[in-house]
Design an enzyme around this catalytic site. Structure first.
Site, PDB file in Angstrom:
ATOM      1  N   ASP A   7       0.924  -1.037  -0.022  1.00 22.73           N
ATOM      2  CA  ASP A   7       0.094   0.049  -0.046  1.00 22.73           C
ATOM      3  C   ASP A   7       0.886   1.252   0.044  1.00 22.73           C
ATOM      4  OD1 ASP A   7      -2.230   1.535   0.245  1.00 22.73           O
ATOM      5  OD2 ASP A   7      -2.209   1.537   2.444  1.00 22.73           O
ATOM      6  N   GLU A  67      -1.090  -1.591  -4.574  1.00 20.50           N
ATOM      7  CA  GLU A  67      -2.399  -0.890  -4.784  1.00 20.50           C
ATOM      8  C   GLU A  67      -2.139   0.398  -5.843  1.00 20.50           C
ATOM      9  OE1 GLU A  67      -5.519   1.121  -2.176  1.00 20.50           O
ATOM     10  OE2 GLU A  67      -4.677  -0.221  -1.280  1.00 20.50           O
ATOM     11  N   ASP A 140      -2.235   0.851   7.302  1.00 20.97           N
ATOM     12  CA  ASP A 140      -1.584   0.725   5.905  1.00 20.97           C
ATOM     13  C   ASP A 140      -1.121  -0.834   5.742  1.00 20.97           C
ATOM     14  OD1 ASP A 140      -1.622   3.390   5.278  1.00 20.97           O
ATOM     15  OD2 ASP A 140       0.196   3.599   6.606  1.00 20.97           O
TER      16      ASP A 140
END
Length: 158
Positions: A7, A67, A140
């Site tokens: 992420d 992501e 996260d």
């Protein structure tokens, strides 16, 4: 199969390494790579590159799932996160890892079947799928684990 989920961020980059064995998933390691606000952007990107490279060498993942950015209202933040993503993609490529990118919508659909699932629903699914005692922290890291799970589930259909 070992999958590293990421992420991306400049202050905090979440990471989550999972193992998929048949239909079973387990968490190997997860956390967050933090950079100092006091450092200039180049130094922060360098630190991120070095830390993610160490993780890749340590775990030798079969795939890396990152992501994708969604359009942010704050353009300055979006640009710095995009720069962090570039460094992460470079590290993955230089390590010779297959990389797949997933949108937040794809991740939500893969974990919950609903593209508008909220953060808590995703975190609960990560906890359940990986059979963890509690929701992974920081947020996260939970997001990175979700990205890795999405990659593992998506590859069932490829």
């Amino acid at each position: 199969m070992i999958i590293l989920g990421i992420d991306p961020g400049i202050a905090d980059t979440g990471f989550g390494i999972i193992k998929k064995d048949s239909d079973k998933f387990s968490a190997i390691e997860y956390g967050s790579i933090k950079t100092s606000k006091l450092d200039d952007l180049a130094k922060r990107l360098d630190a991120l590159y070095k830390d993610i490279t160490q993780l890749i060498k340590k775990h030798n993942p079969d795939k890396i799932a990152i992501e994708q950015l969604f359009f942010a209202k704050n353009t300055k933040t979006a640009i710095t996160v995009a720069q962090a993503r570039g460094v992460l993609l470079l590290a993955s490529e230089q390590a010779g890892c297959e990389t797949q990118e997933f949108t937040p919508l794809q991740i939500k659909q893969a974990l919950t079947g609903y593209g508008k699932a909220d953060k808590n629903q995703i975190q609960q699914m990560v906890k359940t799928i990986l059979k963890l005692d509690q929701i992974p922290k920081p947020d996260d890291a939970a997001d990175a684990l979700a990205c890795a799970i999405c990659c593992a589930q998506t590859n069932n259909f490829i």
